[in-house]
Design a protein around this motif. Sequence first.
Motif, short mmCIF file in Angstrom:
data_model
loop_
_atom_site.label_atom_id
_atom_site.label_comp_id
_atom_site.label_asym_id
_atom_site.label_seq_id
_atom_site.Cartn_x
_atom_site.Cartn_y
_atom_site.Cartn_z
N LYS A 118 42.84 -21.08 -112.48
CA LYS A 118 43.95 -21.15 -111.52
C LYS A 118 43.99 -19.85 -110.74
O LYS A 118 44.28 -18.79 -111.31
CB LYS A 118 45.29 -21.33 -112.26
CG LYS A 118 45.51 -22.70 -112.82
CD LYS A 118 46.98 -22.96 -113.11
CE LYS A 118 47.52 -22.06 -114.21
NZ LYS A 118 48.90 -22.50 -114.59
N SER A 121 49.33 -19.37 -108.94
CA SER A 121 50.24 -19.90 -109.94
C SER A 121 50.60 -21.34 -109.59
O SER A 121 50.94 -21.64 -108.45
CB SER A 121 51.50 -19.04 -110.01
OG SER A 121 52.40 -19.58 -110.94
N SER A 129 44.19 -18.18 -116.00
CA SER A 129 44.47 -17.26 -114.90
C SER A 129 43.26 -16.35 -114.75
O SER A 129 42.41 -16.26 -115.65
CB SER A 129 45.73 -16.43 -115.18
OG SER A 129 45.47 -15.50 -116.23
N GLU A 131 43.18 -13.15 -114.81
CA GLU A 131 43.27 -12.10 -115.84
C GLU A 131 42.83 -12.65 -117.21
O GLU A 131 42.06 -12.00 -117.93
CB GLU A 131 44.70 -11.58 -115.93
CG GLU A 131 44.88 -10.46 -116.94
CD GLU A 131 46.32 -9.97 -117.01
OE1 GLU A 131 46.60 -9.06 -117.82
OE2 GLU A 131 47.18 -10.50 -116.26
N GLU A 132 43.30 -13.84 -117.57
CA GLU A 132 42.91 -14.44 -118.85
C GLU A 132 41.41 -14.68 -118.92
O GLU A 132 40.78 -14.48 -119.97
CB GLU A 132 43.65 -15.77 -119.05
CG GLU A 132 45.13 -15.64 -119.33
CD GLU A 132 45.87 -16.96 -119.23
OE1 GLU A 132 47.01 -17.03 -119.71
OE2 GLU A 132 45.33 -17.93 -118.64
#
Length: 219
Positions: A118, A121, A129, A131-132
């Motif tokens: 993604k 958001s 995400s 970052e994840e």
Amino acid sequence: MTDLIDRIAQFRASIPPQVRVIAVTKTVSIEAMRAAYAAGIRDFGENRVQEAEVKRAALADLTDVTWHLIGHLQSNKAKSAIELFDWIQSVDSLKLAQRLDRLAQEQNRHPQICLQVKLLSDPNKAGFSVEELWQALPQLAALPNLQIRGLMVIPPLDLEPSETLKVFQQAKELAEKIQIQSHLQLDQLSMGMSDDYGLALQAGATMIRPGRLLFGARR
């Protein structure tokens, strides 16, 4: 079915030959899927494991079809997904990837994987995400039984075309950065559906996922 065959064949002819057209066949009849096959489609994308199980059995004579899971995968369906699908495009968490890796080892399978990401958001969509995804990369790269090949992207609904294009371009850039900075070779970008596949192609998609455009509105 002649009209359907002609329509799909014309669509395929309009797409660059190196791009895989994954026909999204959720709720599509076996007869219509056979028509798509007659028009040259060799990739079917299903959203649900149980529906795919029925269709694979009914189309078992079409031995050169590649089956893609493109819908959200619940953990309790992971074992069946490994059995049924050549590609699992909707791997949206490290936990799911690790479970698939264990099950793939048990079944001596090596499914091809896309990581669903993604870039904006969106409470209606699953996915890593950015970052994840960066945090999970070392563990993902260490999974021996999964062939992690690319990213899968579904932009939020109701974006302006310029915003959708930007999301697709960001996906391309992210895949390139990951290839430089990790051991994963992400050479596939699965993005673009009936309404936005042209933007996805512009941004470098290697797979597009049209459904309604090929088969008409779902019943």
